[in-house]
Design a protein around this motif. Structure first.
Motif, PDB file in Angstrom:
ATOM      1  N   LEU A   6       0.579  -1.169  -0.315  1.00 59.71           N
ATOM      2  CA  LEU A   6       0.272   0.033   0.464  1.00 59.71           C
ATOM      3  C   LEU A   6       0.659   0.954   0.148  1.00 59.71           C
ATOM      4  CD1 LEU A   6      -2.435  -0.486   2.375  1.00 59.71           C
ATOM      5  CD2 LEU A   6      -2.869  -0.026   0.114  1.00 59.71           C
ATOM      6  N   PHE A   7       1.991   1.391   0.786  1.00 52.94           N
ATOM      7  CA  PHE A   7       2.386   2.058   0.842  1.00 52.94           C
ATOM      8  C   PHE A   7       3.809   2.860  -0.376  1.00 52.94           C
ATOM      9  CE2 PHE A   7       1.337   2.916   5.480  1.00 52.94           C
ATOM     10  CZ  PHE A   7       1.252   4.027   5.646  1.00 52.94           C
ATOM     11  N   ASP A   8       3.944   1.369  -0.767  1.00 55.77           N
ATOM     12  CA  ASP A   8       4.840   2.080  -2.125  1.00 55.77           C
ATOM     13  C   ASP A   8       3.986   2.340  -3.658  1.00 55.77           C
ATOM     14  OD1 ASP A   8       7.095   0.368  -1.014  1.00 55.77           O
ATOM     15  OD2 ASP A   8       6.392  -1.612  -1.551  1.00 55.77           O
ATOM     16  N   VAL A   9       2.616   2.361  -3.130  1.00 54.04           N
ATOM     17  CA  VAL A   9       1.760   2.477  -4.517  1.00 54.04           C
ATOM     18  C   VAL A   9       1.840   3.550  -4.119  1.00 54.04           C
ATOM     19  CG1 VAL A   9      -0.248   2.571  -5.675  1.00 54.04           C
ATOM     20  CG2 VAL A   9       0.983  -0.174  -5.224  1.00 54.04           C
ATOM     21  N   GLY A  10       1.491   4.014  -2.524  1.00 52.95           N
ATOM     22  CA  GLY A  10       0.803   5.488  -2.529  1.00 52.95           C
ATOM     23  C   GLY A  10       1.441   6.788  -1.936  1.00 52.95           C
ATOM     24  N   ARG A  11       2.378   6.340  -2.210  1.00 55.25           N
ATOM     25  CA  ARG A  11       3.783   7.109  -1.487  1.00 55.25           C
ATOM     26  C   ARG A  11       3.790   8.174  -2.749  1.00 55.25           C
ATOM     27  NH1 ARG A  11       7.614   4.257  -1.221  1.00 55.25           N
ATOM     28  NH2 ARG A  11       7.607   3.922   0.814  1.00 55.25           N
ATOM     29  N   ASP A  12       3.264   8.250  -3.960  1.00 57.03           N
ATOM     30  CA  ASP A  12       3.113   9.445  -4.512  1.00 57.03           C
ATOM     31  C   ASP A  12       2.457   9.920  -4.934  1.00 57.03           C
ATOM     32  OD1 ASP A  12       5.420   8.754  -5.691  1.00 57.03           O
ATOM     33  OD2 ASP A  12       5.141   7.540  -6.965  1.00 57.03           O
ATOM     34  N   HIS A  13       1.202   9.689  -3.990  1.00 58.59           N
ATOM     35  CA  HIS A  13      -0.055  10.311  -3.827  1.00 58.59           C
ATOM     36  C   HIS A  13      -0.423  10.316  -2.478  1.00 58.59           C
ATOM     37  CE1 HIS A  13      -1.835   8.208  -7.037  1.00 58.59           C
ATOM     38  NE2 HIS A  13      -1.045   7.256  -7.386  1.00 58.59           N
ATOM     39  N   GLY A  14       0.928  10.897  -2.022  1.00 61.06           N
ATOM     40  CA  GLY A  14       0.555  11.597  -0.641  1.00 61.06           C
ATOM     41  C   GLY A  14       0.409  10.235   0.837  1.00 61.06           C
ATOM     42  N   LEU A  15       0.084   9.075   0.453  1.00 61.11           N
ATOM     43  CA  LEU A  15      -0.093   8.408   1.584  1.00 61.11           C
ATOM     44  C   LEU A  15       0.580   8.503   2.651  1.00 61.11           C
ATOM     45  CD1 LEU A  15      -2.417   6.607   1.916  1.00 61.11           C
ATOM     46  CD2 LEU A  15      -0.529   4.777   1.126  1.00 61.11           C
ATOM     47  N   GLN A  16      -0.426   8.389   4.130  1.00 58.88           N
ATOM     48  CA  GLN A  16       1.125   8.512   5.536  1.00 58.88           C
ATOM     49  C   GLN A  16       0.034   7.880   5.939  1.00 58.88           C
ATOM     50  OE1 GLN A  16       1.250  12.651   6.277  1.00 58.88           O
ATOM     51  NE2 GLN A  16       2.381  12.870   4.925  1.00 58.88           N
ATOM     52  N   ALA A  17       0.945   7.207   7.112  1.00 60.48           N
ATOM     53  CA  ALA A  17      -0.169   6.793   8.149  1.00 60.48           C
ATOM     54  C   ALA A  17      -0.314   7.311   8.803  1.00 60.48           C
ATOM     55  CB  ALA A  17       1.185   5.675   8.714  1.00 60.48           C
ATOM     56  N   VAL A  18      -1.746   7.244  10.369  1.00 59.09           N
ATOM     57  CA  VAL A  18      -2.346   7.909  10.806  1.00 59.09           C
ATOM     58  C   VAL A  18      -2.267   7.388  12.244  1.00 59.09           C
ATOM     59  CG1 VAL A  18      -3.051   9.082   9.580  1.00 59.09           C
ATOM     60  CG2 VAL A  18      -4.642   7.749   9.848  1.00 59.09           C
ATOM     61  N   GLY A  19      -2.518   7.784  13.219  1.00 55.33           N
ATOM     62  CA  GLY A  19      -2.803   6.746  14.269  1.00 55.33           C
ATOM     63  C   GLY A  19      -3.973   7.127  15.180  1.00 55.33           C
ATOM     64  N   MET A  20      -3.852   6.673  16.460  1.00 53.14           N
ATOM     65  CA  MET A  20      -5.041   7.251  17.315  1.00 53.14           C
ATOM     66  C   MET A  20      -5.011   8.513  17.991  1.00 53.14           C
ATOM     67  SD  MET A  20      -7.116   4.892  18.395  1.00 53.14           S
ATOM     68  CE  MET A  20      -7.893   5.659  19.285  1.00 53.14           C
ATOM     69  N   ILE A  21      -4.311   9.224  17.178  1.00 48.37           N
ATOM     70  CA  ILE A  21      -4.435  11.441  18.200  1.00 48.37           C
ATOM     71  C   ILE A  21      -4.895  11.539  16.607  1.00 48.37           C
ATOM     72  CG2 ILE A  21      -2.696  12.713  18.152  1.00 48.37           C
ATOM     73  CD1 ILE A  21      -0.675  11.523  19.578  1.00 48.37           C
ATOM     74  N   ALA A  22      -4.362  10.959  14.914  1.00 48.39           N
ATOM     75  CA  ALA A  22      -5.245  11.787  14.125  1.00 48.39           C
ATOM     76  C   ALA A  22      -6.955  11.408  14.370  1.00 48.39           C
ATOM     77  CB  ALA A  22      -4.453  11.146  12.850  1.00 48.39           C
ATOM     78  N   LEU A  23      -6.921  10.499  14.533  1.00 48.06           N
ATOM     79  CA  LEU A  23      -8.557   9.702  14.333  1.00 48.06           C
ATOM     80  C   LEU A  23      -9.224   9.782  15.792  1.00 48.06           C
ATOM     81  CD1 LEU A  23     -10.595   7.639  13.666  1.00 48.06           C
ATOM     82  CD2 LEU A  23      -9.016   6.235  14.773  1.00 48.06           C
ATOM     83  N   ASP A  24      -8.332  10.816  16.978  1.00 49.87           N
ATOM     84  CA  ASP A  24      -9.249  11.157  17.974  1.00 49.87           C
ATOM     85  C   ASP A  24      -9.612  12.831  17.485  1.00 49.87           C
ATOM     86  OD1 ASP A  24     -10.315  11.080  20.475  1.00 49.87           O
ATOM     87  OD2 ASP A  24      -9.014  11.630  21.775  1.00 49.87           O
TER      88      ASP A  24
END
Length: 203
Positions: A6-24
């Protein structure tokens, strides 16, 4: 393996990992109450003042009063719907100028941007007395405002009503002017368009 792909494909599209802080932060912007933070489940509400009803939480859309639909507590909820709930779940907004007023008094710029959301309850005041509490707070970089989810007495829940929210500045508890607003805080047209398409697809 799926994560890496997912991150290999999504890197050029600005894909970033988010956690509980972003979800909150996003659930506060969406005006969504969180169990055991903004309200307590029935088994944990040992005292009457800690109890909440669906009507007080703005979840009346989840209660079906149609004929023939019987459930535990229906009579009490019908009575509450007729009389009006004592409490209301509302959004509070503190604008940037108010944040500047508080922090400038301490010789600082507002120290709110980039901080994780807070789940610590703080008092909300109206007419010089406590009328409720804010249970979830965050500064929204999207809306450029400090947001809080609060439970207040119904008389103070009208959108546009100005209350006071306790905020801590350099270890001193101060009062910030906060305006009652309708939830959700962030309600873009595209969200309503998606909901409409879903309704049409299931019709």
């Amino acid at each position: 393996l799926l994560w890496d792909r997912l991150f290999d494909v999504g890197r050029d599209h600005g894909l970033q990992a988010v956690g509980m802080i972003a979800l909150d932060q996003t659930r506060i912007e969406a005006g969504l109450p969180l169990l055991e933070v903004d309200f307590l489940s029935a088994p944990h509400a040992y005292l009457e003042p800690r109890e909440s009803s669906p009507l007080e939480l703005g979840l009346d859309w989840a209660v079906d009063f149609t004929d023939g639909n019987d459930f535990v507590g229906r009579a009490a909820l019908e009575r509450e719907a007729e009389e009006g709930p004592r409490w209301a779940f509302v959004g509070l907004e503190v604008d940037w100028y108010e944040l500047e007023r508080l922090w400038n008094a301490a010789g600082l710029r507002p120290q709110v941007v980039g901080r994780p959301p807070s789940r610590t309850p703080v008092p909300v005041r109206g007419d010089g007395r406590q009328v409720g509490q804010a249970t979830s707070q965050t500064f929204s970089p999207l809306l450029k405002k400090h947001l809080a989810l609060a439970t207040v007495e119904r008389a103070y829940a009208t959108p546009g009503h100005v209350l006071e929210l306790e905020m801590t500045v350099e270890f001193e508890r101060l009062w910030a002017r906060a305006t009652v607003v309708e939830l959700p805080f962030f309600d873009p047209p595209r969200k309503r368009q998606i909901a409409k398409k879903r309704q049409e697809a299931t019709a």
